[in-house]
Scaffold this active site. Structure first.
Site, PDB file in Angstrom:
ATOM      1  N   GLY A  31       0.713  -1.165   0.094  1.00  0.00           N
ATOM      2  CA  GLY A  31       0.029   0.042   0.042  1.00  0.00           C
ATOM      3  C   GLY A  31       0.787   1.291   0.119  1.00  0.00           C
ATOM      4  N   TYR A  32       0.287   2.258   0.288  1.00  0.00           N
ATOM      5  CA  TYR A  32       0.582   3.756   0.258  1.00  0.00           C
ATOM      6  C   TYR A  32       1.602   3.755  -1.204  1.00  0.00           C
ATOM      7  CZ  TYR A  32       1.485   8.153   1.881  1.00  0.00           C
ATOM      8  OH  TYR A  32       1.528   9.792   2.271  1.00  0.00           O
ATOM      9  N   LEU A  33       0.901   3.658  -2.226  1.00  0.00           N
ATOM     10  CA  LEU A  33       1.153   3.492  -3.439  1.00  0.00           C
ATOM     11  C   LEU A  33       1.664   4.566  -4.266  1.00  0.00           C
ATOM     12  CD1 LEU A  33      -1.279   0.977  -5.079  1.00  0.00           C
ATOM     13  CD2 LEU A  33       0.797   0.461  -3.431  1.00  0.00           C
ATOM     14  N   HIS A  37       5.041   1.742  -7.769  1.00  0.00           N
ATOM     15  CA  HIS A  37       4.108   0.599  -7.915  1.00  0.00           C
ATOM     16  C   HIS A  37       3.131   0.933  -9.223  1.00  0.00           C
ATOM     17  CE1 HIS A  37       4.576   1.196  -3.637  1.00  0.00           C
ATOM     18  NE2 HIS A  37       4.752   0.080  -3.424  1.00  0.00           N
ATOM     19  N   GLN A  61       6.905  -9.485   8.183  1.00  0.00           N
ATOM     20  CA  GLN A  61       8.000  -9.306   7.574  1.00  0.00           C
ATOM     21  C   GLN A  61       8.596  -8.098   8.486  1.00  0.00           C
ATOM     22  OE1 GLN A  61       6.184  -8.619   3.790  1.00  0.00           O
ATOM     23  NE2 GLN A  61       7.505  -6.699   3.661  1.00  0.00           N
ATOM     24  N   GLN A 148      12.639  -3.650  -9.072  1.00  0.00           N
ATOM     25  CA  GLN A 148      14.127  -3.764  -8.752  1.00  0.00           C
ATOM     26  C   GLN A 148      14.662  -3.062  -7.534  1.00  0.00           C
ATOM     27  OE1 GLN A 148      16.665  -2.942 -12.285  1.00  0.00           O
ATOM     28  NE2 GLN A 148      18.230  -2.312 -10.731  1.00  0.00           N
ATOM     29  N   GLN A 153      14.881  -9.269  -2.615  1.00  0.00           N
ATOM     30  CA  GLN A 153      13.376  -9.819  -2.510  1.00  0.00           C
ATOM     31  C   GLN A 153      13.053 -10.168  -3.986  1.00  0.00           C
ATOM     32  OE1 GLN A 153       9.749  -7.779  -0.783  1.00  0.00           O
ATOM     33  NE2 GLN A 153       9.512  -7.301  -3.136  1.00  0.00           N
ATOM     34  N   ILE A 176      12.004   3.251 -10.263  1.00  0.00           N
ATOM     35  CA  ILE A 176      11.411   4.589 -10.731  1.00  0.00           C
ATOM     36  C   ILE A 176      11.909   5.397  -9.789  1.00  0.00           C
ATOM     37  CG2 ILE A 176       9.262   5.651 -10.936  1.00  0.00           C
ATOM     38  CD1 ILE A 176       9.779   3.406 -13.150  1.00  0.00           C
ATOM     39  N   SER A 185       9.778   5.501  -2.730  1.00  0.00           N
ATOM     40  CA  SER A 185       9.639   4.773  -1.875  1.00  0.00           C
ATOM     41  C   SER A 185       8.468   5.093  -0.746  1.00  0.00           C
ATOM     42  CB  SER A 185      11.010   4.468  -0.871  1.00  0.00           C
ATOM     43  OG  SER A 185      10.895   3.765   0.220  1.00  0.00           O
TER      44      SER A 185
END
Length: 302
Positions: A31-33, A37, A61, A148, A153, A176, A185
């Site tokens: 979330g909090y795109l 994203h 996590q 990336q 991950q 991006i 981020s």
């Protein structure tokens, strides 16, 4: 576009799409795109008939001292971005929907999780592998899309899919960045104006290291020392790690030889931990550069 909160609703919609012979792409998110994203969703929509976006801050996590409670959330804003990008379904479950009260089954991984972020976040990748496995079982996508920026991950998920025979194509998509170079981020929102400016030392170090290897430097220590010097020149920055590893196996390398390498970093700016990286494939003419919107070396865009 639909927004649902239960596993049963997702499965029913997926069954309907499968009966119609449609392909399905999955974009897992917390979330909090942002634009990063959105780029994943846009690509998924271009390559699949329907796209499912998961919007779930996964508690398994996060370590006990990490930012689970303060992690930014804005579901209404997320839905607007998903619809604009071409998503057909947003899955926004509560933790109790994803994890039974007495849940005791996890997906763990050796080797690839022992380096980089796995050193200082020992439970992180167990949580990632577990929740992504659950999403794969719930959505049963044909393809799943990962950025990336979280390169370790990406490597971990690719290995998990191979080892556990999921039969899903994992598509890596390029980082991006903001206009000034900072990697997008959700945690950038934690930064004050002064910290936001200081955070540019990460991308400066990445661009400098990438240029060195593109220009022919093959000694990892030489590249890493130059990158660390850029970060250490910023008083507000504290290095967690800056390392070069074999991209497939996440094992440190001393020399860049024939295999693709990942040069990755995690740096604290104040209390905020940020990550950035570049991937270099010696056998690729593009040297990890972006072409037509994604890396043409194949290792972060397949």
């Amino acid at each position: 576009m639909q927004a649902v909160s239960t596993i049963a609703e997702v499965r029913e919609q997926v069954r309907q799409w499968r009966r119609e012979g449609l392909t399905i792409g999955l974009v897992p998110t917390m979330g909090y795109l942002h634009e990063g994203h959105k780029s994943l969703i846009v690509r998924a929509a271009a390559e699949n008939d329907r796209v499912v976006v998961s919007d779930f801050v996964n508690p398994t996590q996060f370590g006990p001292t990490e930012d689970l409670e303060s992690y930014p959330r804005d579901f209404d804003r997320d839905c607007k971005l998903c619809e604009e990008a071409g998503a057909a379904l947003v899955f926004h479950p509560e933790p109790s929907e994803m994890y039974a009260p007495n849940a005791c089954t996890y997906v763990n991984m050796d080797e690839l999780t022992h380096e980089l972020c796995g050193l200082t976040r020992p439970i992180h990748f167990r949580g990632v592998c577990t929740v992504v496995s659950k999403l794969f079982n719930i959505v049963t996508p044909d393809r799943a899309y990962f950025g990336q920026k979280d390169a370790q991950q990406l490597a971990v998920i690719r290995r998990m899919v191979r080892d556990l025979n999921f039969g899903i194509q994992i598509v890596g998509c390029p980082i991006i960045r903001e206009e000034d170079g900072l990697a997008k981020s959700s945690r950038n929102t934690y930064l004050s104006a002064e910290e936001r400016q200081a955070a540019l030392c990460l991308s400066r170090a990445v661009f400098a290291g990438q240029k060195m290897v593109q220009d022919g430097e093959r000694d990892a220590k030489v590249v890493l020392d130059a990158m660390k010097a850029i970060i250490e020149a910023e008083p507000m920055a504290k290095i967690d790690y800056v390392k070069m590893v074999d991209f497939e196996n996440i094992v440190q390398v001393e020399k860049i030889e024939s295999e693709p390498v990942l040069c990755a970093m995690a740096v604290y700016i104040g209390k905020t931990r940020l990550i950035d990286n570049f991937i270099f494939d010696p056998s690729c003419n593009c040297s990890g550069s972006e072409a037509e919107g994604h890396c043409c070396c194949g290792h972060c865009s397949e």
